[in-house]
Design an enzyme around this catalytic site. Structure first.
Site, PDB file in Angstrom:
ATOM      1  N   CYS A 114       0.808  -1.221   0.000  1.00  0.00           N
ATOM      2  CA  CYS A 114       0.000   0.000   0.000  1.00  0.00           C
ATOM      3  C   CYS A 114       0.839   1.269   0.000  1.00  0.00           C
ATOM      4  CB  CYS A 114      -0.944   0.004   1.202  1.00  0.00           C
ATOM      5  SG  CYS A 114      -2.098  -1.383   1.207  1.00  0.00           S
ATOM      6  N   HIS A 250      -3.451   7.327   1.845  1.00  0.00           N
ATOM      7  CA  HIS A 250      -3.826   5.981   1.418  1.00  0.00           C
ATOM      8  C   HIS A 250      -5.233   5.715   1.928  1.00  0.00           C
ATOM      9  CE1 HIS A 250      -4.048   1.767   0.808  1.00  0.00           C
ATOM     10  NE2 HIS A 250      -3.802   1.437   2.064  1.00  0.00           N
ATOM     11  N   ASN A 280     -10.034  -0.188  -0.361  1.00  0.00           N
ATOM     12  CA  ASN A 280      -8.577  -0.132  -0.294  1.00  0.00           C
ATOM     13  C   ASN A 280      -8.018  -0.686  -1.606  1.00  0.00           C
ATOM     14  OD1 ASN A 280      -5.840  -0.491   0.198  1.00  0.00           O
ATOM     15  ND2 ASN A 280      -6.117  -1.290   2.265  1.00  0.00           N
TER      16      ASN A 280
END
EC number: 2.3.1.180
Length: 323
Positions: A114, A250, A280
């Site tokens: 990520c 993020h 996500n």
């Protein structure tokens, strides 16, 4: 004069299939309310059968090049941040290079889960500052739906697929924090925390594997480490949260986003939030948020942005950028 890596264009692509929270109610013990309350996610996009990470990376790249008024022949290098490559090798980046018809330059992937796009931006910035490239296409692209254990309600509802891209080009600045472009980066990792977020497959198992996560532990580390890296990057250019126009985080969990903003003393009105629509998307989440934020009219030329992310490794980092 100081060389800066300045954003020339931004673009994104989201797969056509939209998966609402209620779809999961048919197969696992969960609910729309449960998912929204714990993550802020309402829907996400999944790739179609046969659609690859390279496919969506190319579409995001083409959108960013159009936004920049450029073509593939103008690009010196491609960096793709991904943890879901089509193949073990070659890299997604070289396949994107081939699909774009780019015969010059070089291309490579960055894998920091990520945090991948922050790592990719830092690498692109270094290439431009060292004069190894003048124009770099930076892409985050993921097909995380292919790593999910669909019986694990704690993880399978959180992730989605998508791609975003930026075009960075060398320009001369005055050497102050009023310059446009990347002003500072901060990258960190700590391999001692491998077991709280990982995929249980690879060459050691001969399988693709599934994503495994200890959500409470990831949450505990995320808020502290994200605020820390953002402050560290801002400190490098003598700035603080008060100077930030937009945090572009993020997009993992709305509670992490809110907690980080609070620690940075930045109100949520100055945070670009897309987690509700995308879930996500790992390394794709920051460039997706940048592209959507620009399209919404939130991000404007001259705005000071802080992008920060944390992922498996643990790996985390931040970028201070003037749009």
């Amino acid at each position: 004069m100081t060389r800066r890596a300045v954003v020339q264009g931004v673009g994104h692509y989201l797969p056509e299939r939209v998966v609402q929270n209620c779809e999961f109610e048919k197969t696992i013990d969960t609910s729309d309310e449960w998912i929204r309350t714990r993550s802020g996610i309402e829907r996400r996009h999944f790739v179609a059968p046969g659609q690859t990470t390279t496919d969506i990376a190319v579409l995001a790249a083409e959108a960013a090049l159009r936004d920049a008024g450029m073509v593939a022949a103008d690009v010196d290098a491609i960096i793709v941040a991904t943890s879901t490559p089509d193949l073990t090798f070659p890299s997604v980046a070289t396949m994107v290079q081939g699909r774009l018809g780019m015969e010059q330059g070089f291309a490579f992937d960055v894998q920091a889960v990520c945090a991948g796009f922050a790592y990719a931006l830092a690498n692109a910035n270094a290439l431009i500052l060292s004069d190894q490239a003048k124009t770099v296409l930076v892409i985050g692209a993921e097909t995380f739906s292919r790593l999910m254990d669909w019986t694990d309600r704690g993880t399978c509802v959180l992730f989605g697929d998508g791609a975003g891209a930026l075009v960075l080009r060398a320009e001369e600045g005055a050497g102050t924090n009023a310059d446009r472009g990347i002003l500072a980066t901060d990258l960190r990792s700590d391999g001692r925390h491998k077991d709280i977020l990982y995929v249980d497959g690879g060459t050691s198992t001969g399988t693709t594997g599934h994503l495994r996560m200890e959500g409470k532990e990831v949450f505990r580390h995320a808020i502290e480490k994200l605020a820390e890296t953002a402050h560290a990057a801002l400190d490098k250019v003598g700035m603080s949260g008060e100077d930030v126009d937009w945090i572009v985080p993020h997009q993992a969990n709305i509670r992490i986003i809110e907690g980080t903003a609070k620690r940075m003393q930045v109100p949520m009105e100055r945070v670009v939030v897309t987690v509700q629509d995308h879930g996500n998307t790992s390394a794709a989440s920051i460039p997706l948020a940048l592209s959507v934020g620009k399209a919404r009219g939130q991000i404007k030329r001259g705005d000071l942005l802080v992008a920060e992310a944390i992922g498996g490794g643990l790996a985390w980092g931040s970028v201070v950028l003037r749009w």
